[in-house]
Motif scaffolding. Structure first.
Motif, PDB file in Angstrom:
ATOM      1  N   ARG A 259      34.791  39.121 -26.657  1.00 39.14           N
ATOM      2  CA  ARG A 259      35.253  38.728 -25.326  1.00 39.14           C
ATOM      3  C   ARG A 259      36.635  39.322 -25.094  1.00 39.14           C
ATOM      4  O   ARG A 259      37.310  39.712 -26.040  1.00 39.14           O
ATOM      5  N   ARG A 260      37.034  39.404 -23.857  1.00 40.93           N
ATOM      6  CA  ARG A 260      38.319  40.030 -23.543  1.00 40.93           C
ATOM      7  C   ARG A 260      39.422  38.991 -23.458  1.00 40.93           C
ATOM      8  O   ARG A 260      39.358  38.059 -22.653  1.00 40.93           O
ATOM      9  N   PHE A 261      40.437  39.140 -24.324  1.00 43.66           N
ATOM     10  CA  PHE A 261      41.633  38.310 -24.266  1.00 43.66           C
ATOM     11  C   PHE A 261      42.818  39.213 -23.957  1.00 43.66           C
ATOM     12  O   PHE A 261      42.959  40.296 -24.539  1.00 43.66           O
ATOM     13  N   THR A 262      43.654  38.777 -23.047  1.00 42.70           N
ATOM     14  CA  THR A 262      44.854  39.531 -22.692  1.00 42.70           C
ATOM     15  C   THR A 262      46.091  38.693 -23.009  1.00 42.70           C
ATOM     16  O   THR A 262      46.032  37.462 -23.078  1.00 42.70           O
ATOM     17  N   ARG A 263      47.205  39.383 -23.173  1.00 43.22           N
ATOM     18  CA  ARG A 263      48.487  38.722 -23.467  1.00 43.22           C
ATOM     19  C   ARG A 263      49.420  38.913 -22.283  1.00 43.22           C
ATOM     20  O   ARG A 263      49.673  40.042 -21.858  1.00 43.22           O
ATOM     21  N   SER A 264      49.916  37.812 -21.740  1.00 42.97           N
ATOM     22  CA  SER A 264      50.884  37.858 -20.648  1.00 42.97           C
ATOM     23  C   SER A 264      52.132  37.090 -21.056  1.00 42.97           C
ATOM     24  O   SER A 264      52.062  36.132 -21.840  1.00 42.97           O
ATOM     25  N   THR A 265      53.275  37.518 -20.530  1.00 45.53           N
ATOM     26  CA  THR A 265      54.559  36.894 -20.886  1.00 45.53           C
ATOM     27  C   THR A 265      54.969  35.895 -19.814  1.00 45.53           C
ATOM     28  O   THR A 265      55.084  36.243 -18.634  1.00 45.53           O
ATOM     29  N   ALA A 266      55.190  34.658 -20.232  1.00 47.17           N
ATOM     30  CA  ALA A 266      55.632  33.605 -19.314  1.00 47.17           C
ATOM     31  C   ALA A 266      57.151  33.529 -19.327  1.00 47.17           C
ATOM     32  O   ALA A 266      57.770  33.538 -20.403  1.00 47.17           O
ATOM     33  N   PRO A 267      57.814  33.448 -18.169  1.00 46.14           N
ATOM     34  CA  PRO A 267      59.263  33.222 -18.147  1.00 46.14           C
ATOM     35  C   PRO A 267      59.597  31.912 -18.873  1.00 46.14           C
ATOM     36  O   PRO A 267      58.903  30.909 -18.700  1.00 46.14           O
ATOM     37  N   GLU A 268      60.636  31.935 -19.677  1.00 47.59           N
ATOM     38  CA  GLU A 268      60.931  30.771 -20.508  1.00 47.59           C
ATOM     39  C   GLU A 268      61.229  29.526 -19.675  1.00 47.59           C
ATOM     40  O   GLU A 268      60.773  28.423 -20.015  1.00 47.59           O
ATOM     41  N   ALA A 269      61.992  29.680 -18.588  1.00 50.90           N
ATOM     42  CA  ALA A 269      62.341  28.512 -17.782  1.00 50.90           C
ATOM     43  C   ALA A 269      61.090  27.870 -17.184  1.00 50.90           C
ATOM     44  O   ALA A 269      60.936  26.641 -17.203  1.00 50.90           O
ATOM     45  N   ALA A 270      60.189  28.697 -16.670  1.00 51.22           N
ATOM     46  CA  ALA A 270      58.952  28.172 -16.088  1.00 51.22           C
ATOM     47  C   ALA A 270      58.075  27.537 -17.155  1.00 51.22           C
ATOM     48  O   ALA A 270      57.445  26.491 -16.926  1.00 51.22           O
ATOM     49  N   PHE A 271      58.034  28.148 -18.340  1.00 58.47           N
ATOM     50  CA  PHE A 271      57.227  27.605 -19.432  1.00 58.47           C
ATOM     51  C   PHE A 271      57.778  26.245 -19.867  1.00 58.47           C
ATOM     52  O   PHE A 271      57.019  25.295 -20.096  1.00 58.47           O
TER      53      PHE A 271
ATOM     54  N   SER B  36      48.961  26.557 -35.878  1.00 57.90           N
ATOM     55  CA  SER B  36      49.810  26.526 -34.679  1.00 57.90           C
ATOM     56  C   SER B  36      49.431  27.655 -33.736  1.00 57.90           C
ATOM     57  O   SER B  36      49.403  27.474 -32.508  1.00 57.90           O
ATOM     58  N   ALA B  37      49.152  28.831 -34.292  1.00 59.94           N
ATOM     59  CA  ALA B  37      48.770  29.970 -33.447  1.00 59.94           C
ATOM     60  C   ALA B  37      47.492  29.669 -32.685  1.00 59.94           C
ATOM     61  O   ALA B  37      47.378  29.982 -31.495  1.00 59.94           O
ATOM     62  N   THR B  38      46.526  29.055 -33.351  1.00 59.60           N
ATOM     63  CA  THR B  38      45.258  28.779 -32.663  1.00 59.60           C
ATOM     64  C   THR B  38      45.427  27.721 -31.583  1.00 59.60           C
ATOM     65  O   THR B  38      44.760  27.785 -30.546  1.00 59.60           O
ATOM     66  N   ARG B  39      46.339  26.760 -31.791  1.00 58.11           N
ATOM     67  CA  ARG B  39      46.568  25.755 -30.742  1.00 58.11           C
ATOM     68  C   ARG B  39      47.198  26.391 -29.507  1.00 58.11           C
ATOM     69  O   ARG B  39      46.972  25.942 -28.383  1.00 58.11           O
ATOM     70  N   PHE B  40      47.992  27.443 -29.714  1.00 63.08           N
ATOM     71  CA  PHE B  40      48.566  28.152 -28.572  1.00 63.08           C
ATOM     72  C   PHE B  40      47.492  28.828 -27.723  1.00 63.08           C
ATOM     73  O   PHE B  40      47.754  29.219 -26.588  1.00 63.08           O
ATOM     74  N   LEU B  41      46.285  28.976 -28.285  1.00 61.21           N
ATOM     75  CA  LEU B  41      45.224  29.695 -27.576  1.00 61.21           C
ATOM     76  C   LEU B  41      44.276  28.767 -26.820  1.00 61.21           C
ATOM     77  O   LEU B  41      43.296  29.243 -26.234  1.00 61.21           O
ATOM     78  N   ASP B  42      44.531  27.463 -26.823  1.00 57.34           N
ATOM     79  CA  ASP B  42      43.590  26.524 -26.202  1.00 57.34           C
ATOM     80  C   ASP B  42      43.265  26.911 -24.765  1.00 57.34           C
ATOM     81  O   ASP B  42      42.093  26.960 -24.365  1.00 57.34           O
ATOM     82  N   HIS B  43      44.281  27.181 -23.968  1.00 57.61           N
ATOM     83  CA  HIS B  43      44.047  27.507 -22.559  1.00 57.61           C
ATOM     84  C   HIS B  43      43.352  28.861 -22.433  1.00 57.61           C
ATOM     85  O   HIS B  43      42.545  29.070 -21.511  1.00 57.61           O
ATOM     86  N   ALA B  44      43.641  29.758 -23.351  1.00 55.89           N
ATOM     87  CA  ALA B  44      43.030  31.089 -23.294  1.00 55.89           C
ATOM     88  C   ALA B  44      41.519  31.038 -23.485  1.00 55.89           C
ATOM     89  O   ALA B  44      40.806  31.944 -23.040  1.00 55.89           O
ATOM     90  N   LEU B  45      41.023  30.005 -24.121  1.00 53.23           N
ATOM     91  CA  LEU B  45      39.571  29.881 -24.273  1.00 53.23           C
ATOM     92  C   LEU B  45      38.888  29.764 -22.919  1.00 53.23           C
ATOM     93  O   LEU B  45      37.732  30.166 -22.757  1.00 53.23           O
ATOM     94  N   GLU B  46      39.596  29.207 -21.939  1.00 50.35           N
ATOM     95  CA  GLU B  46      39.025  29.057 -20.603  1.00 50.35           C
ATOM     96  C   GLU B  46      39.313  30.261 -19.720  1.00 50.35           C
ATOM     97  O   GLU B  46      38.463  30.677 -18.928  1.00 50.35           O
ATOM     98  N   THR B  47      40.512  30.825 -19.870  1.00 53.25           N
ATOM     99  CA  THR B  47      40.944  31.865 -18.925  1.00 53.25           C
ATOM    100  C   THR B  47      40.872  33.279 -19.477  1.00 53.25           C
ATOM    101  O   THR B  47      40.855  34.247 -18.707  1.00 53.25           O
ATOM    102  N   GLY B  48      40.917  33.404 -20.820  1.00 53.02           N
ATOM    103  CA  GLY B  48      40.991  34.734 -21.428  1.00 53.02           C
ATOM    104  C   GLY B  48      42.397  35.280 -21.464  1.00 53.02           C
ATOM    105  O   GLY B  48      42.618  36.390 -21.955  1.00 53.02           O
ATOM    106  N   GLU B  49      43.378  34.524 -20.958  1.00 50.81           N
ATOM    107  CA  GLU B  49      44.762  34.984 -20.914  1.00 50.81           C
ATOM    108  C   GLU B  49      45.630  34.158 -21.852  1.00 50.81           C
ATOM    109  O   GLU B  49      45.668  32.930 -21.763  1.00 50.81           O
TER     110      GLU B  49
END
Length: 222
Positions: A144-156, A72-85
């Motif tokens: 490679r550089r990966f960063t962690r950003s917090t998404a507002p829950e309502a927007a997410f 599950s954790a790795t699936r959360f990273l799918d978009h990060a493979l493209e953006t690094g975020e």
């Protein structure tokens, strides 16, 4: 994975109605760490209700309190493979655990019937990690550089619904992060290592496999 004497059951009513009639000596149920009636995550509340039903089914049972699946954790990273975020709601530490280790532990439990009566201890990897930790590990294992950003829950949530996720499932999905923030998945228990006779596979190894890409496919270095 089940013998004729051990019933491995998912539907709770099936467990209650069928275990005794089938002549099973024991019911083995796949539950989850953090199972409890007050959990922030609907699935954990459901697991707790099922365990309560099993207590009244008249057959000894073992509920495997599996750690949260590392896949599950790795699936959360799918978009990060493209953006690094890694852009997700605020989280908390989770003892991410591999399916393969949990399958091996299940076999060990089946081979040692009665080792656990009722719920097992949490069957987890040896460390609980936040997505900040995962971003740092991903950077280390890939270079490679990966960063962690917090998404507002309502927007997410709105984004999930816009992608076709039913609203009630989106709400349940957010419950994972709420439960993590409350520490429901933070326990790193030695029970899984004892069943395996070795240390469980960690997220460093999981990420090394999941984030492997062809040369030249790099997110921005920022």
């Amino acid at each position: 994975m089940c013998s004729s004497d051990v019933a491995c059951v998912t539907p709770p009513r099936t467990a209650r109605a069928g275990a005794g009639a089938a002549g099973a000596r024991r019911v083995l149920y796949t539950s989850q760490m953090g199972a409890g009636s007050a959990s922030h995550f609907q699935a954990c509340r459901d697991h707790a209700a099922t365990e309560e039903i099993l207590r009244g089914c008249g057959v000894p049972f073992t509920a495997l309190r599996n750690g949260f699946y590392a896949a599950s954790a790795t699936r959360f990273l799918d978009h990060a493979l493209e953006t690094g975020e890694i852009l997700l709601p605020a989280d908390g530490p989770v003892a991410w655990t591999t399916h393969a280790d949990l399958a091996e532990a299940t076999a060990a439990v089946l081979a040692d019937e009665g080792r656990f009566e009722g719920p097992t201890p949490p069957l987890t990897a040896s460390r609980a990690l936040t997505f900040d930790d995962i971003a740092a590990l991903a950077s280390e294992v890939t270079g490679r550089r990966f960063t962690r950003s917090t998404a507002p829950e309502a927007a997410f949530r709105d984004q999930l619904v816009a992608q076709g996720v039913p609203a009630h499932y989106a709400d349940q999905f957010l419950g994972i992060f709420a439960a993590a923030r409350a520490g429901e998945f933070a326990t790193a228990d030695p029970a899984l290592a004892e069943l395996l006779g070795r240390e469980p596979v960690g997220m460093r190894e999981v990420l090394g496999e999941a984030l492997r890409q062809a040369p030249g496919e790099h997110p921005s270095d920022g």
